[in-house]
Design a protein around this motif. Structure first.
Motif, PDB file in Angstrom:
ATOM      1  N   ARG A  69       0.830  -1.197   0.000  1.00 35.41           N
ATOM      2  CA  ARG A  69       0.000   0.000   0.000  1.00 35.41           C
ATOM      3  C   ARG A  69       0.871   1.255   0.000  1.00 35.41           C
ATOM      4  NH1 ARG A  69      -5.422   0.629   1.832  1.00 35.41           N
ATOM      5  NH2 ARG A  69      -5.864   2.827   2.195  1.00 35.41           N
ATOM      6  N   GLY A  70       0.497   2.230  -0.783  1.00 32.07           N
ATOM      7  CA  GLY A  70       1.246   3.475  -0.883  1.00 32.07           C
ATOM      8  C   GLY A  70       0.815   4.479   0.168  1.00 32.07           C
ATOM      9  N   ARG A  71       1.143   5.748  -0.094  1.00 29.89           N
ATOM     10  CA  ARG A  71       0.813   6.808   0.856  1.00 29.89           C
ATOM     11  C   ARG A  71      -0.682   7.105   0.880  1.00 29.89           C
ATOM     12  NH1 ARG A  71       5.553  10.530  -1.565  1.00 29.89           N
ATOM     13  NH2 ARG A  71       4.491   9.707  -3.390  1.00 29.89           N
ATOM     14  N   ASP A  72      -1.375   6.779  -0.210  1.00 28.27           N
ATOM     15  CA  ASP A  72      -2.835   6.916  -0.258  1.00 28.27           C
ATOM     16  C   ASP A  72      -3.379   5.816  -1.160  1.00 28.27           C
ATOM     17  OD1 ASP A  72      -2.592   7.785  -2.969  1.00 28.27           O
ATOM     18  OD2 ASP A  72      -2.378   9.857  -2.317  1.00 28.27           O
ATOM     19  N   LYS A  73      -4.677   5.819  -1.401  1.00 28.06           N
ATOM     20  CA  LYS A  73      -5.262   4.732  -2.190  1.00 28.06           C
ATOM     21  C   LYS A  73      -4.945   4.827  -3.679  1.00 28.06           C
ATOM     22  CE  LYS A  73      -9.821   6.808  -2.842  1.00 28.06           C
ATOM     23  NZ  LYS A  73     -11.254   6.597  -2.657  1.00 28.06           N
ATOM     24  N   TRP A  74      -4.322   5.893  -4.114  1.00 31.66           N
ATOM     25  CA  TRP A  74      -3.988   6.089  -5.529  1.00 31.66           C
ATOM     26  C   TRP A  74      -2.523   5.759  -5.828  1.00 31.66           C
ATOM     27  CZ3 TRP A  74      -8.395   6.130  -7.708  1.00 31.66           C
ATOM     28  CH2 TRP A  74      -9.458   6.764  -7.112  1.00 31.66           C
ATOM     29  N   GLU A  75      -1.830   5.198  -4.853  1.00 31.95           N
ATOM     30  CA  GLU A  75      -0.426   4.856  -5.033  1.00 31.95           C
ATOM     31  C   GLU A  75      -0.144   3.447  -4.523  1.00 31.95           C
ATOM     32  OE1 GLU A  75       2.163   8.921  -4.559  1.00 31.95           O
ATOM     33  OE2 GLU A  75       1.710   7.776  -2.780  1.00 31.95           O
ATOM     34  N   ALA A  76       0.894   2.847  -5.103  1.00 30.16           N
ATOM     35  CA  ALA A  76       1.406   1.566  -4.616  1.00 30.16           C
ATOM     36  C   ALA A  76       2.911   1.723  -4.427  1.00 30.16           C
ATOM     37  CB  ALA A  76       1.110   0.452  -5.610  1.00 30.16           C
ATOM     38  N   LEU A  77       3.438   1.103  -3.389  1.00 25.53           N
ATOM     39  CA  LEU A  77       4.863   1.150  -3.110  1.00 25.53           C
ATOM     40  C   LEU A  77       5.518  -0.083  -3.722  1.00 25.53           C
ATOM     41  CD1 LEU A  77       7.347   2.311  -1.587  1.00 25.53           C
ATOM     42  CD2 LEU A  77       6.646   0.902   0.354  1.00 25.53           C
ATOM     43  N   CYS A  78       6.502   0.144  -4.602  1.00 25.86           N
ATOM     44  CA  CYS A  78       7.248  -0.962  -5.206  1.00 25.86           C
ATOM     45  C   CYS A  78       8.319  -1.393  -4.205  1.00 25.86           C
ATOM     46  CB  CYS A  78       7.881  -0.530  -6.527  1.00 25.86           C
ATOM     47  SG  CYS A  78       8.855  -1.838  -7.287  1.00 25.86           S
ATOM     48  N   THR A  79       8.247  -2.619  -3.733  1.00 21.68           N
ATOM     49  CA  THR A  79       9.208  -3.106  -2.738  1.00 21.68           C
ATOM     50  C   THR A  79      10.463  -3.691  -3.381  1.00 21.68           C
ATOM     51  OG1 THR A  79       8.084  -5.242  -2.672  1.00 21.68           O
ATOM     52  CG2 THR A  79       7.411  -3.587  -1.051  1.00 21.68           C
ATOM     53  N   ILE A  80      10.473  -3.830  -4.710  1.00 19.26           N
ATOM     54  CA  ILE A  80      11.629  -4.369  -5.413  1.00 19.26           C
ATOM     55  C   ILE A  80      12.618  -3.264  -5.746  1.00 19.26           C
ATOM     56  CG2 ILE A  80      12.424  -5.543  -7.507  1.00 19.26           C
ATOM     57  CD1 ILE A  80      10.850  -7.356  -5.663  1.00 19.26           C
ATOM     58  N   TYR A  81      12.130  -2.173  -6.261  1.00 15.82           N
ATOM     59  CA  TYR A  81      12.977  -1.062  -6.676  1.00 15.82           C
ATOM     60  C   TYR A  81      13.438  -0.312  -5.439  1.00 15.82           C
ATOM     61  CZ  TYR A  81      14.649   2.481  -9.926  1.00 15.82           C
ATOM     62  OH  TYR A  81      15.437   3.335 -10.647  1.00 15.82           O
TER      63      TYR A  81
END
Length: 147
Positions: free
Chosen positions: A4-16
């Protein structure tokens, strides 16, 4: 791979690299699929596969690597006792592995000049100072004051 990103419009890439957020505001999952096929993301995935975990370098409880660690310490002691250069240890590990190919302890043996110096300065030297000080406490002696 994503969280989950900072809000519902974002996703956090855990690979990069840390702090890489992918917008999912336009196409949702399609945005994530587009990110996955980028060259930077593919390179990051390949880099992670080739890298070892940091925890792989620590001794795990239950593993019997004491003999290999004792051999590394013994070679460090031998280096100091015979006034050898720490640089000699740079090729010693490779030589032992080529010479004793069937030994499990030698396969785990790894000690170059930096590690040998660290063992001598961080383990052997403090131990020898402590041992000497303990031995001196048992000897009765006097110190003359020449004032």
């Amino acid at each position: 791979m994503f969280s989950r990103g900072r809000d519902k419009w974002e996703a956090l890439c855990t690979i990069y690299k840390a702090g890489t957020y992918v917008s999912v505001a336009n196409k949702g999952c399609g945005d994530l699929e587009t990110h996955i096929v980028t060259a930077k993301h593919r390179d990051a995935v390949r880099g992670g596969e080739g890298s070892s975990k940091l925890t792989d370098f620590f001794v795990q409880p239950g593993k019997t690597e004491d003999a290999a660690h004792a051999a590394v310490g013994a070679f460090a002691f031998h280096t100091v006792k015979h006034h050898h250069s720490y640089r000699l240890m740079d090729c010693t590990s490779a030589l032992l592995k080529r010479t004793f190919t069937d030994s499990a302890n030698v396969k785990k043996f790894s000690s170059a000049c930096t590690k040998t110096e660290a063992i001598v300065n961080g383990v052997l030297a403090p131990h020898s100072v402590d041992t000497t000080l303990e031995a001196l406490q048992d000897i009765p002696y006097t110190v003359k004051n020449n004032l």
